[in-house]
Design a protein around this motif. Structure first.
Motif, PDB file in Angstrom:
ATOM      1  N   CYS A 108      43.578  42.585  43.812  1.00 57.80           N
ATOM      2  CA  CYS A 108      42.114  43.193  43.418  1.00 57.80           C
ATOM      3  C   CYS A 108      42.233  44.457  42.872  1.00 57.80           C
ATOM      4  O   CYS A 108      43.142  45.236  42.794  1.00 57.80           O
ATOM      5  CB  CYS A 108      41.392  43.257  44.725  1.00 57.80           C
ATOM      6  N   LYS A 127      44.672  43.241  36.655  1.00 55.77           N
ATOM      7  CA  LYS A 127      44.836  42.060  37.679  1.00 55.77           C
ATOM      8  C   LYS A 127      45.766  40.918  37.150  1.00 55.77           C
ATOM      9  O   LYS A 127      46.530  40.302  37.458  1.00 55.77           O
ATOM     10  CB  LYS A 127      43.525  41.666  38.301  1.00 55.77           C
ATOM     11  N   SER A 170      44.789  36.273  41.194  1.00 51.87           N
ATOM     12  CA  SER A 170      44.047  37.761  40.831  1.00 51.87           C
ATOM     13  C   SER A 170      42.474  37.262  40.858  1.00 51.87           C
ATOM     14  O   SER A 170      41.900  36.394  40.443  1.00 51.87           O
ATOM     15  CB  SER A 170      44.290  37.835  39.245  1.00 51.87           C
ATOM     16  N   LEU A 171      41.903  38.306  41.421  1.00 51.78           N
ATOM     17  CA  LEU A 171      40.610  38.139  41.968  1.00 51.78           C
ATOM     18  C   LEU A 171      39.561  38.550  40.883  1.00 51.78           C
ATOM     19  O   LEU A 171      40.172  39.395  39.768  1.00 51.78           O
ATOM     20  CB  LEU A 171      40.261  39.029  43.177  1.00 51.78           C
ATOM     21  N   THR A 193      35.007  40.771  43.396  1.00 50.34           N
ATOM     22  CA  THR A 193      35.164  40.012  44.527  1.00 50.34           C
ATOM     23  C   THR A 193      35.237  40.558  45.772  1.00 50.34           C
ATOM     24  O   THR A 193      34.433  39.926  46.548  1.00 50.34           O
ATOM     25  CB  THR A 193      36.274  39.182  44.093  1.00 50.34           C
ATOM     26  N   PRO A 194      36.123  41.530  46.108  1.00 53.96           N
ATOM     27  CA  PRO A 194      35.964  42.022  47.490  1.00 53.96           C
ATOM     28  C   PRO A 194      34.805  42.594  47.925  1.00 53.96           C
ATOM     29  O   PRO A 194      34.648  43.019  49.128  1.00 53.96           O
ATOM     30  CB  PRO A 194      37.257  43.196  47.557  1.00 53.96           C
ATOM     31  N   HIS A 232      35.961  41.040  51.320  1.00 51.18           N
ATOM     32  CA  HIS A 232      36.992  41.786  51.827  1.00 51.18           C
ATOM     33  C   HIS A 232      37.847  41.458  53.023  1.00 51.18           C
ATOM     34  O   HIS A 232      38.913  41.699  53.271  1.00 51.18           O
ATOM     35  CB  HIS A 232      36.395  43.337  52.014  1.00 51.18           C
ATOM     36  N   LEU A 237      40.929  39.801  52.522  1.00 48.12           N
ATOM     37  CA  LEU A 237      42.166  40.726  52.260  1.00 48.12           C
ATOM     38  C   LEU A 237      43.008  41.012  53.513  1.00 48.12           C
ATOM     39  O   LEU A 237      44.368  41.188  53.245  1.00 48.12           O
ATOM     40  CB  LEU A 237      41.457  41.777  51.703  1.00 48.12           C
ATOM     41  N   SER A 274      47.712  41.422  50.302  1.00 47.72           N
ATOM     42  CA  SER A 274      46.527  41.971  49.232  1.00 47.72           C
ATOM     43  C   SER A 274      47.024  43.356  48.691  1.00 47.72           C
ATOM     44  O   SER A 274      47.608  44.116  49.435  1.00 47.72           O
ATOM     45  CB  SER A 274      45.166  41.993  49.866  1.00 47.72           C
ATOM     46  N   TYR A 319      45.505  46.101  46.061  1.00 48.25           N
ATOM     47  CA  TYR A 319      44.721  46.998  45.163  1.00 48.25           C
ATOM     48  C   TYR A 319      45.441  47.683  44.088  1.00 48.25           C
ATOM     49  O   TYR A 319      46.118  48.404  44.280  1.00 48.25           O
ATOM     50  CB  TYR A 319      43.730  47.926  46.243  1.00 48.25           C
ATOM     51  N   TYR A 337      37.739  47.745  47.987  1.00 47.12           N
ATOM     52  CA  TYR A 337      38.976  47.429  47.503  1.00 47.12           C
ATOM     53  C   TYR A 337      40.274  48.213  48.388  1.00 47.12           C
ATOM     54  O   TYR A 337      41.298  47.601  48.480  1.00 47.12           O
ATOM     55  CB  TYR A 337      39.382  48.542  45.990  1.00 47.12           C
ATOM     56  N   ALA A 390      42.396  46.025  51.020  1.00 43.36           N
ATOM     57  CA  ALA A 390      43.598  45.477  50.654  1.00 43.36           C
ATOM     58  C   ALA A 390      44.698  46.043  51.508  1.00 43.36           C
ATOM     59  O   ALA A 390      44.561  47.200  52.023  1.00 43.36           O
ATOM     60  CB  ALA A 390      43.812  45.754  49.252  1.00 43.36           C
TER      61      ALA A 390
END
Ligand SMILES: Nc1ncnc2c1ncn2[C@@H]1O[C@H](COP(=O)(O)OP(=O)(O)OP(=O)(O)O)[C@@H](O)[C@H]1O
Ligand SMILES: O=C(O)C1=C[C@@H](O)[C@@H](O)[C@H](O)C1
Ligand SMILES: [Mg+2]
Length: 171
Positions: free
Chosen positions: A7, A14, A77-78, A82-83, A89, A92, A99, A101, A146, A149
């Motif tokens: 992420c 990503k 790859s998000l 997304t998170p 989140h 993750l 996960s 970041y 983020y 992660a």
């Protein structure tokens, strides 16, 4: 083997890192934006303009959930946001997930986005002289998500290969 989720902000790397990591680790690579585009037959800008961001966020959540329900391992790859929506989140943090970041500084992000912001629905209407402030604030808002992660890899001053090697050392 666990599923690997990458992420980070728009243009943090990503997609680039996922592809290289896939080769290095011998794992299949997926990109959540591409999965959604294939499934709907619409581009991300079309989805935003025709159906609206909320509909896109729902698709993003549902497709991520579906992919994570699969048995097989992959690198995914998000999307940049997304998170930050629909409690994504929490994905993750799953036990079956590694996960990461990809943490890229504002200056580097702005440099990259200046050259390739046009096909991004969230940035397309933004005047060039407002990009820096927008990214700074947006990243500040998103940072909490983020950082959910399990691992943070700073990308500034590193080649994509350096970043891949750092991620490989995590598993
Ligand atoms: N470590 C790096 N060093 C230098 N350039 C990089 C690095 N990682 C990615 N790039 C470059 O930054 C740009 C954005 O990378 P990429 O498209 O992989 O980002 P992304 O996070 O997938 O963006 P998006 O939000 O569009 O999905 C590309 O031009 C890529 O070549
Ligand atoms: O940062 C975001 O919110 C987005 C990033 C892209 O990957 C796409 O998922 C979409 O353009 C939204
Ligand atoms: Mg990408």
């Amino acid at each position: 083997m666990k599923k690997i989720l990458l992420c980070g902000y728009m243009a943090s790397g990503k997609t680039t890192i996922a592809r290289l990591l896939g080769k290095a680790a011998g794992m299949p690579v997926l990109d959540l934006d591409e999965v959604i585009e294939k499934k709907t037959g619409k581009s991300i800008p079309q989805l935003f303009s025709q159906d609206g961001e909320i509909a896109f966020r729902r698709l993003e959540h549902d497709n991520l959930k579906e992919l994570l329900a699969e048995e097989d391992a992959f690198i995914l790859s998000l999307g940049g946001g997304t998170p930050c929506y629909a409690n994504n989140h929490l994905f993750l943090q799953r036990d079956d997930v590694v996960s990461v970041y990809l943490k890229t500084g504002i200056e580097e992000l702005v440099n990259r986005l200046r050259h390739q912001g046009k096909e991004r629905p969230l940035l397309e209407k933004l005047p060039d002289d407002e990009l820096q402030e927008y990214v700074a604030k947006h990243l500040f808002d998103r940072s909490y998500y983020y950082h959910q992660a399990k691992h943070v890899v700073v990308t500034d001053g590193k080649s994509p290969e350096d970043v891949v090697n750092e991620i490989m050392s995590l598993f």
